[in-house]
Design a protein around this motif. Sequence first.
Motif, PDB file in Angstrom:
ATOM      1  N   ASP A 145     -25.885 -16.694   3.623  1.00 38.59           N
ATOM      2  CA  ASP A 145     -24.932 -15.820   3.075  1.00 38.59           C
ATOM      3  C   ASP A 145     -24.121 -14.821   3.947  1.00 38.59           C
ATOM      4  OD1 ASP A 145     -26.029 -16.788   0.716  1.00 38.59           O
ATOM      5  OD2 ASP A 145     -27.719 -15.249   0.320  1.00 38.59           O
ATOM      6  N   ALA A 146     -24.613 -14.419   5.039  1.00 34.43           N
ATOM      7  CA  ALA A 146     -23.929 -13.908   5.959  1.00 34.43           C
ATOM      8  C   ALA A 146     -22.870 -14.405   6.604  1.00 34.43           C
ATOM      9  CB  ALA A 146     -24.955 -13.012   6.724  1.00 34.43           C
ATOM     10  N   GLY A 147     -22.734 -15.742   6.376  1.00 37.42           N
ATOM     11  CA  GLY A 147     -21.653 -16.783   6.988  1.00 37.42           C
ATOM     12  C   GLY A 147     -21.944 -16.882   8.710  1.00 37.42           C
ATOM     13  N   ALA A 148     -23.349 -16.660   9.124  1.00 34.81           N
ATOM     14  CA  ALA A 148     -23.660 -16.803  10.445  1.00 34.81           C
ATOM     15  C   ALA A 148     -24.657 -18.039  10.659  1.00 34.81           C
ATOM     16  CB  ALA A 148     -24.848 -15.565  10.780  1.00 34.81           C
ATOM     17  N   LEU A 149     -24.889 -18.804   9.709  1.00 34.85           N
ATOM     18  CA  LEU A 149     -25.678 -20.021   9.913  1.00 34.85           C
ATOM     19  C   LEU A 149     -24.960 -21.179   9.172  1.00 34.85           C
ATOM     20  CD1 LEU A 149     -28.456 -21.189  11.034  1.00 34.85           C
ATOM     21  CD2 LEU A 149     -29.309 -20.638   8.742  1.00 34.85           C
ATOM     22  N   ARG A 150     -25.038 -22.219   9.679  1.00 37.49           N
ATOM     23  CA  ARG A 150     -24.576 -23.394   9.081  1.00 37.49           C
ATOM     24  C   ARG A 150     -24.902 -23.699   7.649  1.00 37.49           C
ATOM     25  NH1 ARG A 150     -23.588 -28.568  12.804  1.00 37.49           N
ATOM     26  NH2 ARG A 150     -23.620 -29.400  10.634  1.00 37.49           N
ATOM     27  N   PRO A 151     -24.342 -23.841   6.611  1.00 37.95           N
ATOM     28  CA  PRO A 151     -24.529 -23.999   5.329  1.00 37.95           C
ATOM     29  C   PRO A 151     -25.640 -25.169   5.022  1.00 37.95           C
ATOM     30  CG  PRO A 151     -22.517 -24.600   5.245  1.00 37.95           C
ATOM     31  CD  PRO A 151     -22.850 -24.276   6.670  1.00 37.95           C
ATOM     32  N   ASP A 152     -25.567 -26.141   5.985  1.00 35.94           N
ATOM     33  CA  ASP A 152     -26.491 -27.194   5.597  1.00 35.94           C
ATOM     34  C   ASP A 152     -27.822 -27.462   6.260  1.00 35.94           C
ATOM     35  OD1 ASP A 152     -25.158 -27.499   8.004  1.00 35.94           O
ATOM     36  OD2 ASP A 152     -24.691 -29.478   7.878  1.00 35.94           O
ATOM     37  N   ILE A 153     -28.275 -26.197   6.992  1.00 37.31           N
ATOM     38  CA  ILE A 153     -29.384 -25.853   7.644  1.00 37.31           C
ATOM     39  C   ILE A 153     -30.348 -25.827   6.527  1.00 37.31           C
ATOM     40  CG2 ILE A 153     -30.920 -24.532   9.112  1.00 37.31           C
ATOM     41  CD1 ILE A 153     -28.952 -26.333  10.715  1.00 37.31           C
ATOM     42  N   THR A 154     -31.834 -26.615   6.947  1.00 37.23           N
ATOM     43  CA  THR A 154     -32.721 -26.326   5.938  1.00 37.23           C
ATOM     44  C   THR A 154     -34.114 -25.868   6.692  1.00 37.23           C
ATOM     45  OG1 THR A 154     -33.671 -28.380   5.976  1.00 37.23           O
ATOM     46  CG2 THR A 154     -32.097 -28.203   4.441  1.00 37.23           C
ATOM     47  N   VAL A 155     -34.941 -25.440   5.804  1.00 43.39           N
ATOM     48  CA  VAL A 155     -36.264 -25.060   6.486  1.00 43.39           C
ATOM     49  C   VAL A 155     -36.961 -26.346   7.295  1.00 43.39           C
ATOM     50  CG1 VAL A 155     -37.878 -25.670   4.629  1.00 43.39           C
ATOM     51  CG2 VAL A 155     -38.615 -23.947   6.138  1.00 43.39           C
ATOM     52  N   ASN A 156     -36.777 -27.337   6.885  1.00 43.57           N
ATOM     53  CA  ASN A 156     -37.431 -28.637   7.460  1.00 43.57           C
ATOM     54  C   ASN A 156     -36.455 -28.872   9.039  1.00 43.57           C
ATOM     55  OD1 ASN A 156     -39.159 -29.124   5.791  1.00 43.57           O
ATOM     56  ND2 ASN A 156     -38.184 -30.448   4.533  1.00 43.57           N
ATOM     57  N   ASP A 157     -35.250 -28.443   8.866  1.00 41.88           N
ATOM     58  CA  ASP A 157     -34.704 -28.474  10.176  1.00 41.88           C
ATOM     59  C   ASP A 157     -35.239 -27.531  11.145  1.00 41.88           C
ATOM     60  OD1 ASP A 157     -32.372 -30.499   9.603  1.00 41.88           O
ATOM     61  OD2 ASP A 157     -31.433 -28.608   8.587  1.00 41.88           O
ATOM     62  N   LEU A 158     -35.550 -26.553  10.835  1.00 41.33           N
ATOM     63  CA  LEU A 158     -36.204 -25.322  11.826  1.00 41.33           C
ATOM     64  C   LEU A 158     -37.481 -26.128  12.180  1.00 41.33           C
ATOM     65  CD1 LEU A 158     -35.654 -21.763  10.592  1.00 41.33           C
ATOM     66  CD2 LEU A 158     -34.067 -23.306  11.847  1.00 41.33           C
ATOM     67  N   PHE A 159     -38.337 -26.675  11.460  1.00 42.81           N
ATOM     68  CA  PHE A 159     -39.670 -27.169  11.848  1.00 42.81           C
ATOM     69  C   PHE A 159     -39.282 -28.205  12.740  1.00 42.81           C
ATOM     70  CE2 PHE A 159     -42.793 -30.584  11.350  1.00 42.81           C
ATOM     71  CZ  PHE A 159     -43.913 -29.764  11.369  1.00 42.81           C
TER      72      PHE A 159
END
Length: 221
Positions: A145-159
């Motif tokens: 929402d702050a425009g800092a992170l790619r909009p297509d990143i998900t929690v499973n990407d972080l895992f």
Amino acid sequence: MNIVSTVTGARRLRADAERNRRKILDAAADLFATRGIDITLDDVARHAKVGVGTVYRRFTCKQELVDGVFQQHMDDIADAATAALQRADPWEGLVDFIALTCEQMALNRGMGDVFFSDDEGREQIACARERVTPLVEALIARAQDAGALRPDITVNDLFTISRMVESVIDFARPVAPEAWRRYLGLVLDGMRAEGTARTPLTAPSLTDEQVEQAKAACVRK
């Protein structure tokens, strides 16, 4: 035997039982940190200097012991995610959280094993994981929402990213225990929204000699 003696004896037995339980948990924590969770209850008994029967009376299987040792670690991760949500800068909050989870894995081999295996037989860890997931989703949404992170990143990407970094930690640990920070920085750049600043690389690249030493250590495992 009078009642006072009976009560005193019962209290002494309870105190002895609690001391043994603490010794077992401390021994297991030491072994998990240095060797991962691929150990036996017999290993724990030897390290705690107690009888094998003492361990089995308190923990019927290794999964119960893993649960007892790592539940607090998982609760700490959840608390860290909550604290990250309070950071004024959403991107910095997300980075703080990712770096902390990676640092935990760097300091404790067992953390990676717990992160990347199922929770069967580990009720307390499962409860802590259920608490963590929505907090991480909130960290992601806030940074997007702050425009800092790619909009297509998900929690499973972080895992999955954490699993990638864990592989770097395992590879470089014998020669450069902090090297993972460099590669996390490179991954973070790939996660940032277009047009945002680069992530500083705070650790140097591995040297040729370090790469060869790390490769040799992998062969010896």
